[in-house]
Motif scaffolding. Structure first.
Motif, mmCIF file in Angstrom:
data_model
loop_
_atom_site.group_PDB
_atom_site.id
_atom_site.type_symbol
_atom_site.label_atom_id
_atom_site.label_comp_id
_atom_site.label_asym_id
_atom_site.label_seq_id
_atom_site.Cartn_x
_atom_site.Cartn_y
_atom_site.Cartn_z
ATOM 1 N N ARG A 4 0.848 -1.208 -0.273
ATOM 2 C CA ARG A 4 -0.139 -0.124 -0.105
ATOM 3 C C ARG A 4 0.870 1.210 -0.123
ATOM 4 N N ASP A 177 -5.876 9.821 5.650
ATOM 5 C CA ASP A 177 -5.851 8.256 5.985
ATOM 6 C C ASP A 177 -4.923 7.625 4.816
ATOM 7 N N GLU A 178 -5.401 7.872 3.514
ATOM 8 C CA GLU A 178 -4.825 7.324 2.706
ATOM 9 C C GLU A 178 -3.205 7.859 2.102
ATOM 10 N N HIS A 179 -3.095 8.997 2.521
ATOM 11 C CA HIS A 179 -1.679 9.638 2.277
ATOM 12 C C HIS A 179 -0.608 9.014 3.450
ATOM 13 N N GLU A 181 -1.188 6.022 4.869
ATOM 14 C CA GLU A 181 -1.108 4.482 4.540
ATOM 15 C C GLU A 181 -0.149 4.297 3.495
#
Length: 211
Positions: A4, A177-179, A181
């Motif tokens: 990820r 959160d995506e950044h 992760e």
């Protein structure tokens, strides 16, 4: 890197940092370290130096003393950070799409396509209208979309949740959160709690005034 992770390992190290505004020392001898996967919230009263610290990290203000290093940054000097100020820097007479396309050209088309980024922040249906017609919250969403069209591991954000409603808070929480992760890191000046997921690592640095 994990499956990820989008970024290589990177760490921001600050040692003995001091800055001033005019004759006033905002902070002195500041030390901290933050690595990929972490978010650091800068807290403190107005005038404590939160925005000044972000501008100093971005290289837009020279420090009075101290050192800032970006370990793991591209040795060839590729840009590693985004600075997103509290003003949205929206050009009112350009369309929403044209505004974001301008930033994609300026910062490099290394992330999402413009149309995809606008969809992600909830502006896809109004991409053709002049940005001058946007509400304050929509303008903030357009500014956040700049983070998506150019791929950079360090996000420096000044009041990222200002003018956003609850849906906007959820959006920025998902983007953060995506950044994180993906191995990115975030340093944000904010009066609010960052809307991070349970798996995200969030820390707080409190700044105060110094005479």
């Amino acid at each position: 890197m994990t499956d990820r992770q989008a970024f290589g390992e990177i760490t921001v190290r600050v040692a003995g940092l001091s800055t001033r505004r005019g004759d006033n020392i905002l902070f002195r001898g500041l030390d901290f370290e933050i690595s990929g996967g972490e978010a650091l919230a800068l807290r403190g009263p107005n005038g404590a130096g939160k925005t000044t610290l972000l501008l100093t990290l971005a290289g837009l203000i020279a420090p009075e003393a101290g050192q800032i290093t970006f370990d793991g940054a591209d040795s060839e000097g590729a840009p590693v950070l985004h600075f997103c100020g509290h003003q949205n820097a929206v050009k009112a007479r350009l369309s929403v799409h044209e505004n974001l396309n301008f930033w994609a050209v300026l910062n490099g088309r290394t992330g999402s396509a413009v149309a995809a980024a606008l969809e992600r922040v909830g502006l896809g249906d109004i991409a053709a209208i002049d940005a001058g017609h946007l509400s304050a919250g929509q303008g903030k969403r357009l500014a956040l979309a700049r983070l998506l069209v150019s791929h950079r591991p360090i996000w420096l954000l000044d009041e990222p949740m200002a003018a956003l409603d609850s849906a906007g808070d959820q959006l920025i929480g998902a983007l953060l959160d995506e950044h994180l992760e993906g191995g990115g890191l975030v340093i944000a000046a904010t009066h609010d709690d960052l809307p991070l997921g349970d798996a995200a690592c969030g820390r707080v640095l409190r700044l105060g005034n110094h005479s």
